[in-house]
Design a protein around this motif. Structure first.
Motif, PDB file in Angstrom:
ATOM      1  N   SER A  13       0.797  -1.235   0.000  1.00 31.72           N
ATOM      2  CA  SER A  13       0.000   0.000   0.000  1.00 31.72           C
ATOM      3  C   SER A  13       0.823   1.275   0.000  1.00 31.72           C
ATOM      4  N   ASN A  14       0.439   2.210  -0.855  1.00 34.22           N
ATOM      5  CA  ASN A  14       1.181   3.457  -1.037  1.00 34.22           C
ATOM      6  C   ASN A  14       1.332   4.276   0.237  1.00 34.22           C
ATOM      7  N   GLU A  15       0.311   4.232   1.106  1.00 33.50           N
ATOM      8  CA  GLU A  15       0.380   5.100   2.292  1.00 33.50           C
ATOM      9  C   GLU A  15       1.390   4.607   3.334  1.00 33.50           C
ATOM     10  N   GLN A  16       1.927   3.402   3.148  1.00 33.77           N
ATOM     11  CA  GLN A  16       2.888   2.867   4.105  1.00 33.77           C
ATOM     12  C   GLN A  16       4.280   2.908   3.480  1.00 33.77           C
ATOM     13  N   ALA A  17       5.111   3.799   3.988  1.00 38.21           N
ATOM     14  CA  ALA A  17       6.396   4.063   3.354  1.00 38.21           C
ATOM     15  C   ALA A  17       7.531   3.189   3.886  1.00 38.21           C
ATOM     16  N   SER A  18       7.335   2.506   4.990  1.00 39.76           N
ATOM     17  CA  SER A  18       8.411   1.699   5.562  1.00 39.76           C
ATOM     18  C   SER A  18       7.842   0.433   6.183  1.00 39.76           C
ATOM     19  N   TRP A  19       8.731  -0.517   6.475  1.00 40.68           N
ATOM     20  CA  TRP A  19       8.301  -1.757   7.123  1.00 40.68           C
ATOM     21  C   TRP A  19       7.655  -1.456   8.472  1.00 40.68           C
ATOM     22  N   ASN A  20       8.239  -0.553   9.251  1.00 34.99           N
ATOM     23  CA  ASN A  20       7.655  -0.188  10.554  1.00 34.99           C
ATOM     24  C   ASN A  20       6.256   0.398  10.395  1.00 34.99           C
ATOM     25  N   ALA A  21       6.057   1.191   9.360  1.00 33.97           N
ATOM     26  CA  ALA A  21       4.730   1.756   9.120  1.00 33.97           C
ATOM     27  C   ALA A  21       3.735   0.645   8.794  1.00 33.97           C
ATOM     28  N   ILE A  22       4.171  -0.337   8.042  1.00 36.90           N
ATOM     29  CA  ILE A  22       3.298  -1.473   7.712  1.00 36.90           C
ATOM     30  C   ILE A  22       2.953  -2.239   8.984  1.00 36.90           C
ATOM     31  N   MET A  23       3.946  -2.515   9.812  1.00 40.95           N
ATOM     32  CA  MET A  23       3.727  -3.292  11.035  1.00 40.95           C
ATOM     33  C   MET A  23       2.857  -2.553  12.050  1.00 40.95           C
ATOM     34  N   ASN A  24       2.790  -1.241  11.929  1.00 41.71           N
ATOM     35  CA  ASN A  24       1.962  -0.452  12.839  1.00 41.71           C
ATOM     36  C   ASN A  24       0.677   0.042  12.180  1.00 41.71           C
ATOM     37  N   GLY A  25       0.470  -0.324  10.925  1.00 38.38           N
ATOM     38  CA  GLY A  25      -0.696   0.150  10.185  1.00 38.38           C
ATOM     39  C   GLY A  25      -1.869  -0.810  10.246  1.00 38.38           C
ATOM     40  N   ASN A  26      -2.715  -0.701   9.254  1.00 43.21           N
ATOM     41  CA  ASN A  26      -3.902  -1.548   9.177  1.00 43.21           C
ATOM     42  C   ASN A  26      -3.511  -3.020   9.079  1.00 43.21           C
ATOM     43  N   LYS A  27      -4.329  -3.879   9.676  1.00 40.45           N
ATOM     44  CA  LYS A  27      -4.090  -5.328   9.621  1.00 40.45           C
ATOM     45  C   LYS A  27      -4.218  -5.861   8.196  1.00 40.45           C
ATOM     46  N   VAL A  28      -5.151  -5.323   7.440  1.00 44.35           N
ATOM     47  CA  VAL A  28      -5.395  -5.759   6.068  1.00 44.35           C
ATOM     48  C   VAL A  28      -5.174  -4.561   5.150  1.00 44.35           C
ATOM     49  N   PHE A  29      -4.475  -4.784   4.052  1.00 44.77           N
ATOM     50  CA  PHE A  29      -4.186  -3.691   3.133  1.00 44.77           C
ATOM     51  C   PHE A  29      -3.988  -4.245   1.723  1.00 44.77           C
ATOM     52  N   GLU A  30      -4.013  -3.352   0.754  1.00 46.08           N
ATOM     53  CA  GLU A  30      -3.877  -3.736  -0.656  1.00 46.08           C
ATOM     54  C   GLU A  30      -2.412  -3.966  -1.006  1.00 46.08           C
ATOM     55  N   VAL A  31      -2.206  -4.904  -1.935  1.00 50.71           N
ATOM     56  CA  VAL A  31      -0.851  -5.261  -2.334  1.00 50.71           C
ATOM     57  C   VAL A  31      -0.839  -5.682  -3.802  1.00 50.71           C
ATOM     58  N   GLU A  32       0.292  -5.465  -4.461  1.00 52.72           N
ATOM     59  CA  GLU A  32       0.535  -5.995  -5.792  1.00 52.72           C
ATOM     60  C   GLU A  32       1.778  -6.857  -5.698  1.00 52.72           C
ATOM     61  N   LEU A  33       1.700  -8.063  -6.267  1.00 53.37           N
ATOM     62  CA  LEU A  33       2.796  -9.014  -6.188  1.00 53.37           C
ATOM     63  C   LEU A  33       3.106  -9.563  -7.569  1.00 53.37           C
ATOM     64  N   LYS A  34       4.387  -9.566  -7.922  1.00 53.99           N
ATOM     65  CA  LYS A  34       4.861 -10.231  -9.135  1.00 53.99           C
ATOM     66  C   LYS A  34       5.891 -11.244  -8.682  1.00 53.99           C
ATOM     67  N   TYR A  35       5.579 -12.521  -8.932  1.00 58.63           N
ATOM     68  CA  TYR A  35       6.438 -13.608  -8.491  1.00 58.63           C
ATOM     69  C   TYR A  35       6.293 -14.757  -9.481  1.00 58.63           C
ATOM     70  N   LYS A  36       7.401 -15.186 -10.053  1.00 67.85           N
ATOM     71  CA  LYS A  36       7.376 -16.215 -11.101  1.00 67.85           C
ATOM     72  C   LYS A  36       6.390 -15.775 -12.173  1.00 67.85           C
ATOM     73  N   ASP A  37       5.408 -16.587 -12.502  1.00 68.99           N
ATOM     74  CA  ASP A  37       4.421 -16.200 -13.521  1.00 68.99           C
ATOM     75  C   ASP A  37       3.140 -15.650 -12.898  1.00 68.99           C
ATOM     76  N   ILE A  38       3.219 -15.227 -11.642  1.00 71.65           N
ATOM     77  CA  ILE A  38       2.047 -14.752 -10.905  1.00 71.65           C
ATOM     78  C   ILE A  38       2.038 -13.230 -10.868  1.00 71.65           C
ATOM     79  N   ASN A  39       0.924 -12.661 -11.252  1.00 69.78           N
ATOM     80  CA  ASN A  39       0.663 -11.233 -11.075  1.00 69.78           C
ATOM     81  C   ASN A  39      -0.589 -11.144 -10.232  1.00 69.78           C
TER      82      ASN A  39
END
Length: 184
Positions: A13-39
């Motif tokens: 999520s764009n509003e979380q600029a660091s790992w600490n912000a993620i760990m202290n932010g919302n429990k559920v959030f939007e994400v984009e992942l590219k891994y192997k042939d997975i988008n």
């Protein structure tokens, strides 16, 4: 925050600029992942020290950052690799685990919560059964199996393995901070 390695690109999520912000932010959030042939575009869930991205019904990726309160990422990788090798029914199937930059990545089975009721042993007094059904996350039989399996595998669990977010459908999904005790 964007995590980019040779194997994976993960945009948290764009509003979380660091790992600490993620760990202290919302429990559920939007994400984009590219891994192997997975988008994958969807929701991720954060725990106390990890992010879980269920990119399919069968699989997901857990991302863990170094944290001084816990064992090192190298030890966590050792534990994940060991669990992958022993293929115990107590843990989800692990497909891949690696460290890149400052994070541990674990590609593993996406264990669904079956929300089954706790089977209360017959020797429990009737006036205590409802309390046990409503408040225990893990049955006494499952707790026996889990602790015996951890002992057999010489694994020292962290202290919250049995919480409802860490134990699903008979499997410990939050195992990355377990420590191998080779001297048991």
């Amino acid at each position: 925050m964007i995590l980019k390695t040779k194997d994976i690109t993960c945009s948290l999520s764009n509003e979380q600029a660091s790992w600490n912000a993620i760990m202290n932010g919302n429990k559920v959030f939007e994400v984009e992942l590219k891994y192997k042939d997975i988008n994958f575009k969807g929701r991720a869930t954060r725990g106390d020290d990890a992010v879980w991205i269920p990119f399919s019904k069968e699989r997901g990726i857990k991302i863990i950052a170094e944290n001084d309160r816990y064992i090192s990422l190298e030890k966590s990788l050792d534990t994940a690799t060991y669990i992958q090798q022993v293929n115990s029914d107590l843990f989800p199937k692990i497909y891949n685990a690696w460290i890149d930059q400052e994070h541990l990545f674990i590609e593993m089975e996406n264990v669904q919560n079956n929300d089954s009721k706790i089977r209360v042993p017959r020797y429990i007094p009737n006036d205590h059964k409802k309390y046990i059904e409503d408040n225990l996350v893990i049955s006494l039989e499952e707790a026996d199996f889990a602790t015996n399996e951890m002992f057999k595998l010489s694994l020292n669990p962290e202290d919250e393995w049995y919480k409802n977010t860490n134990y699903k459908s008979g499997k410990v999904v939050d195992f990355h901070r377990f420590d191998r005790k080779n001297d048991r």
